[in-house]
Design a protein around this motif. Structure first.
Motif, PDB file in Angstrom:
ATOM      1  N   ILE A 241      31.229   4.222  -1.196  1.00 48.53           N
ATOM      2  CA  ILE A 241      29.776   4.147  -1.317  1.00 48.53           C
ATOM      3  C   ILE A 241      29.141   5.528  -1.213  1.00 48.53           C
ATOM      4  CG2 ILE A 241      27.670   3.248  -0.255  1.00 48.53           C
ATOM      5  CD1 ILE A 241      29.344   1.166  -1.762  1.00 48.53           C
ATOM      6  N   LYS A 242      29.628   6.357  -0.288  1.00 48.27           N
ATOM      7  CA  LYS A 242      29.044   7.692  -0.106  1.00 48.27           C
ATOM      8  C   LYS A 242      29.239   8.551  -1.359  1.00 48.27           C
ATOM      9  CE  LYS A 242      28.609  11.472   3.206  1.00 48.27           C
ATOM     10  NZ  LYS A 242      28.983  12.652   2.416  1.00 48.27           N
ATOM     11  N   VAL A 243      30.445   8.552  -1.903  1.00 44.78           N
ATOM     12  CA  VAL A 243      30.704   9.343  -3.109  1.00 44.78           C
ATOM     13  C   VAL A 243      29.893   8.799  -4.285  1.00 44.78           C
ATOM     14  CG1 VAL A 243      32.467  10.040  -4.782  1.00 44.78           C
ATOM     15  CG2 VAL A 243      32.998  10.028  -2.339  1.00 44.78           C
ATOM     16  N   PHE A 244      29.767   7.479  -4.375  1.00 47.26           N
ATOM     17  CA  PHE A 244      28.986   6.842  -5.441  1.00 47.26           C
ATOM     18  C   PHE A 244      27.525   7.291  -5.372  1.00 47.26           C
ATOM     19  CE2 PHE A 244      26.795   2.838  -7.015  1.00 47.26           C
ATOM     20  CZ  PHE A 244      27.105   3.049  -8.355  1.00 47.26           C
ATOM     21  N   LEU A 245      26.952   7.312  -4.179  1.00 50.72           N
ATOM     22  CA  LEU A 245      25.556   7.737  -4.019  1.00 50.72           C
ATOM     23  C   LEU A 245      25.404   9.236  -4.274  1.00 50.72           C
ATOM     24  CD1 LEU A 245      24.630   5.697  -0.816  1.00 50.72           C
ATOM     25  CD2 LEU A 245      23.832   5.264  -3.142  1.00 50.72           C
ATOM     26  N   GLU A 246      26.375  10.028  -3.831  1.00 53.32           N
ATOM     27  CA  GLU A 246      26.310  11.478  -4.032  1.00 53.32           C
ATOM     28  C   GLU A 246      26.413  11.856  -5.500  1.00 53.32           C
ATOM     29  OE1 GLU A 246      28.122  13.217   0.166  1.00 53.32           O
ATOM     30  OE2 GLU A 246      29.488  12.751  -1.479  1.00 53.32           O
ATOM     31  N   ASN A 247      26.982  10.967  -6.298  1.00 57.65           N
ATOM     32  CA  ASN A 247      27.133  11.229  -7.729  1.00 57.65           C
ATOM     33  C   ASN A 247      26.125  10.439  -8.563  1.00 57.65           C
ATOM     34  OD1 ASN A 247      29.726  12.993  -8.392  1.00 57.65           O
ATOM     35  ND2 ASN A 247      30.188  11.748  -6.589  1.00 57.65           N
ATOM     36  N   ASN A 248      24.974  10.183  -7.958  1.00 57.73           N
ATOM     37  CA  ASN A 248      23.844   9.573  -8.672  1.00 57.73           C
ATOM     38  C   ASN A 248      24.187   8.236  -9.319  1.00 57.73           C
ATOM     39  OD1 ASN A 248      22.148  11.890  -8.152  1.00 57.73           O
ATOM     40  ND2 ASN A 248      23.331  12.953  -9.731  1.00 57.73           N
ATOM     41  N   LEU A 249      24.998   7.441  -8.639  1.00 60.68           N
ATOM     42  CA  LEU A 249      25.383   6.098  -9.090  1.00 60.68           C
ATOM     43  C   LEU A 249      26.131   6.130 -10.425  1.00 60.68           C
ATOM     44  CD1 LEU A 249      22.093   4.140  -8.226  1.00 60.68           C
ATOM     45  CD2 LEU A 249      23.919   4.878  -6.716  1.00 60.68           C
ATOM     46  N   ASN A 250      26.784   7.254 -10.695  1.00 58.15           N
ATOM     47  CA  ASN A 250      27.574   7.385 -11.920  1.00 58.15           C
ATOM     48  C   ASN A 250      28.976   6.858 -11.644  1.00 58.15           C
ATOM     49  OD1 ASN A 250      29.399   8.536 -13.924  1.00 58.15           O
ATOM     50  ND2 ASN A 250      27.659   9.798 -14.569  1.00 58.15           N
ATOM     51  N   ALA A 251      29.291   5.690 -12.205  1.00 59.83           N
ATOM     52  CA  ALA A 251      30.563   5.028 -11.911  1.00 59.83           C
ATOM     53  C   ALA A 251      31.754   5.831 -12.436  1.00 59.83           C
ATOM     54  CB  ALA A 251      30.571   3.625 -12.505  1.00 59.83           C
ATOM     55  N   SER A 252      31.636   6.372 -13.639  1.00 62.48           N
ATOM     56  CA  SER A 252      32.759   7.115 -14.229  1.00 62.48           C
ATOM     57  C   SER A 252      33.105   8.341 -13.394  1.00 62.48           C
ATOM     58  CB  SER A 252      32.424   7.541 -15.662  1.00 62.48           C
ATOM     59  OG  SER A 252      32.215   6.421 -16.481  1.00 62.48           O
ATOM     60  N   MET A 253      32.080   9.108 -12.996  1.00 65.97           N
ATOM     61  CA  MET A 253      32.311  10.311 -12.201  1.00 65.97           C
ATOM     62  C   MET A 253      32.867   9.963 -10.821  1.00 65.97           C
ATOM     63  SD  MET A 253      29.610  13.394 -11.424  1.00 65.97           S
ATOM     64  CE  MET A 253      29.224  13.474 -13.177  1.00 65.97           C
ATOM     65  N   THR A 254      32.347   8.886 -10.234  1.00 70.22           N
ATOM     66  CA  THR A 254      32.816   8.469  -8.910  1.00 70.22           C
ATOM     67  C   THR A 254      34.273   8.047  -8.957  1.00 70.22           C
ATOM     68  OG1 THR A 254      30.583   7.703  -8.345  1.00 70.22           O
ATOM     69  CG2 THR A 254      32.401   6.909  -6.981  1.00 70.22           C
ATOM     70  N   ALA A 255      34.633   7.225  -9.948  1.00 72.79           N
ATOM     71  CA  ALA A 255      36.016   6.766 -10.081  1.00 72.79           C
ATOM     72  C   ALA A 255      36.957   7.953 -10.288  1.00 72.79           C
ATOM     73  CB  ALA A 255      36.129   5.789 -11.249  1.00 72.79           C
ATOM     74  N   LYS A 256      36.501   8.943 -11.056  1.00 74.41           N
ATOM     75  CA  LYS A 256      37.323  10.126 -11.315  1.00 74.41           C
ATOM     76  C   LYS A 256      37.551  10.916 -10.035  1.00 74.41           C
ATOM     77  CE  LYS A 256      37.538  14.227 -14.293  1.00 74.41           C
ATOM     78  NZ  LYS A 256      36.839  15.005 -15.347  1.00 74.41           N
ATOM     79  N   LYS A 257      36.492  11.096  -9.243  1.00 76.38           N
ATOM     80  CA  LYS A 257      36.616  11.870  -8.007  1.00 76.38           C
ATOM     81  C   LYS A 257      37.463  11.159  -6.963  1.00 76.38           C
ATOM     82  CE  LYS A 257      32.635  14.909  -8.205  1.00 76.38           C
ATOM     83  NZ  LYS A 257      31.504  15.506  -7.464  1.00 76.38           N
ATOM     84  N   LEU A 258      37.428   9.828  -6.977  1.00 74.75           N
ATOM     85  CA  LEU A 258      38.200   9.055  -5.997  1.00 74.75           C
ATOM     86  C   LEU A 258      39.604   8.704  -6.504  1.00 74.75           C
ATOM     87  CD1 LEU A 258      35.419   6.600  -4.749  1.00 74.75           C
ATOM     88  CD2 LEU A 258      36.386   8.523  -3.488  1.00 74.75           C
ATOM     89  N   TYR A 259      39.887   9.041  -7.760  1.00 72.11           N
ATOM     90  CA  TYR A 259      41.189   8.733  -8.369  1.00 72.11           C
ATOM     91  C   TYR A 259      41.482   7.225  -8.337  1.00 72.11           C
ATOM     92  CZ  TYR A 259      41.780  13.758  -7.722  1.00 72.11           C
ATOM     93  OH  TYR A 259      41.587  15.124  -7.740  1.00 72.11           O
ATOM     94  N   ILE A 260      40.474   6.449  -8.712  1.00 69.91           N
ATOM     95  CA  ILE A 260      40.656   5.000  -8.767  1.00 69.91           C
ATOM     96  C   ILE A 260      40.146   4.476 -10.102  1.00 69.91           C
ATOM     97  CG2 ILE A 260      40.470   4.692  -6.256  1.00 69.91           C
ATOM     98  CD1 ILE A 260      37.584   3.809  -6.644  1.00 69.91           C
ATOM     99  N   HIS A 261      40.555   3.250 -10.438  1.00 66.23           N
ATOM    100  CA  HIS A 261      40.104   2.618 -11.669  1.00 66.23           C
ATOM    101  C   HIS A 261      38.657   2.162 -11.484  1.00 66.23           C
ATOM    102  CE1 HIS A 261      39.909  -0.235 -15.046  1.00 66.23           C
ATOM    103  NE2 HIS A 261      40.936   0.460 -15.540  1.00 66.23           N
ATOM    104  N   ARG A 262      37.921   2.113 -12.581  1.00 65.65           N
ATOM    105  CA  ARG A 262      36.519   1.678 -12.494  1.00 65.65           C
ATOM    106  C   ARG A 262      36.402   0.251 -11.978  1.00 65.65           C
ATOM    107  NH1 ARG A 262      32.130   3.420 -16.885  1.00 65.65           N
ATOM    108  NH2 ARG A 262      31.089   1.891 -15.560  1.00 65.65           N
ATOM    109  N   ASN A 263      37.377  -0.582 -12.305  1.00 68.73           N
ATOM    110  CA  ASN A 263      37.331  -1.968 -11.809  1.00 68.73           C
ATOM    111  C   ASN A 263      37.456  -2.001 -10.280  1.00 68.73           C
ATOM    112  OD1 ASN A 263      37.084  -2.869 -14.403  1.00 68.73           O
ATOM    113  ND2 ASN A 263      39.243  -3.442 -14.640  1.00 68.73           N
ATOM    114  N   THR A 264      38.314  -1.120  -9.745  1.00 70.63           N
ATOM    115  CA  THR A 264      38.465  -1.031  -8.286  1.00 70.63           C
ATOM    116  C   THR A 264      37.173  -0.557  -7.655  1.00 70.63           C
ATOM    117  OG1 THR A 264      40.808  -0.495  -8.577  1.00 70.63           O
ATOM    118  CG2 THR A 264      39.825  -0.005  -6.428  1.00 70.63           C
ATOM    119  N   LEU A 265      36.549   0.434  -8.295  1.00 72.16           N
ATOM    120  CA  LEU A 265      35.270   0.942  -7.804  1.00 72.16           C
ATOM    121  C   LEU A 265      34.217  -0.166  -7.782  1.00 72.16           C
ATOM    122  CD1 LEU A 265      33.277   3.230  -7.036  1.00 72.16           C
ATOM    123  CD2 LEU A 265      32.944   3.603  -9.494  1.00 72.16           C
TER     124      LEU A 265
END
Length: 300
Positions: A241-265
């Protein structure tokens, strides 16, 4: 607090302001919040104690009189209530602070490397062996936040040290510049001690955490109680949640930074929303949750 420190070191000296005649036999620490200085004999401190004191206060190493005249004038103006330097009034300046955390610092080499990243002449003033500032005029403000981050990573690779930067706001050359600079110094000291995972800091990045830290305990509990419980149950959800908010609710960027699939995110986000009842797509909901994230992080 600083008076309690004195009780541990019998030969320490308390100063109400910056020492005028510092001795090389002492280490001097400044409490920016209390506006007090303490000098402790070097012989009474070991490396671990120095490291601990540096997390609580600013260690100041006094510059000697061999400073170049121009640098000395600016040093006195910013740090010692000296007169305004002979500078064109009305010009806009930006002060970038840096802090080096690592092995012994080679100041000349790092200074040379820093100057190499800027397109025009800049002025560098060292506050201590590991901390200093870069002063640049309006026409030399060429480096963006991303470029300064890249510079930090390059210096870390070349010198095997971690170097953090605080990018100050452009400010006019006036008598108020030292007070604005001291405020930015306080933000940077807070960031280095409380937000050490980042290499680049700005007012926008630091102030929310600074504000959260200084909230009264009663307000902290009201803001974070229910949300923090969710984070305690599942730290993975908190990090997401913190990384998602820090990246302006951008799912693609968040998933990339967390090294997870978008579905997992999306699964983790939906899980949090279902349990908390707070929508992250709403500004007020996102703001409240982000504040709770900061409070939870500080509690840890």
């Amino acid at each position: 607090m600083i008076k309690k420190i004195m009780s541990l070191y019998q030969n320490s000296i308390l100063f109400p302001s910056k020492p005028e005649n510092p001795s090389d036999r002492y280490l001097y620490f400044c409490s920016e919040a209390e506006e007090e200085w303490i000098g402790i004999p070097k012989t009474e401190l070991n490396e671990r104690e120095v490291s601990l004191l540096k997390t609580l206060y600013s260690l100041v190493e006094f510059q000697n009189s061999s400073l170049p005249p121009t640098v000395k004038v600016w040093h006195d103006f910013l740090y010692s209530n000296g007169p305004l330097p002979n500078h064109l009034a009305g010009n806009t300046l930006r002060i970038i602070q840096f802090n080096i955390n690592g092995a012994e610092t080679n100041q000349p080499e790092i200074e040379s490397a820093l100057k190499g990243f800027f397109t025009e002449d800049i002025m560098i003033i060292w506050e201590s062996g590991s901390r200093g500032i870069v002063i640049e005029e309006k026409n030399t403000m060429a480096l963006s936040e991303e470029e300064i981050l890249s510079m930090s990573e390059t210096l870390e690779s070349d010198f095997y040290v971690k170097i953090s930067f605080y990018i100050g706001k452009p400010s006019g050359f006036t008598e108020q510049l030292p007070s604005k600079f001291l405020q930015e110094k306080e933000y940077f000291s807070f960031a280095v001690s409380r937000m050490g995972q980042s290499n680049i800091f700005t007012f926008e990045r630091v102030f929310p955490a600074y504000l959260a830290f200084h909230l009264p305990l009663e307000l902290k509990n009201k803001v974070s109680q229910e949300i923090v419980e969710l984070f305690k149950e599942d730290h993975e959800v908190f990090a997401t949640i913190k990384v998602f908010l820090e990246n302006n609710l951008n799912a693609s960027m968040t998933a990339k930074k967390l090294y997870i699939h978008r579905n997992t995110l999306q699964y983790r986000i939906d899980k949090f929303i279902e349990k908390s009842g707070i929508s992250l797509k709403d500004f007020y909901g996102a703001f409240t949750v982000f504040l709770a994230c900061l409070l939870y992080e500080q509690q840890k």
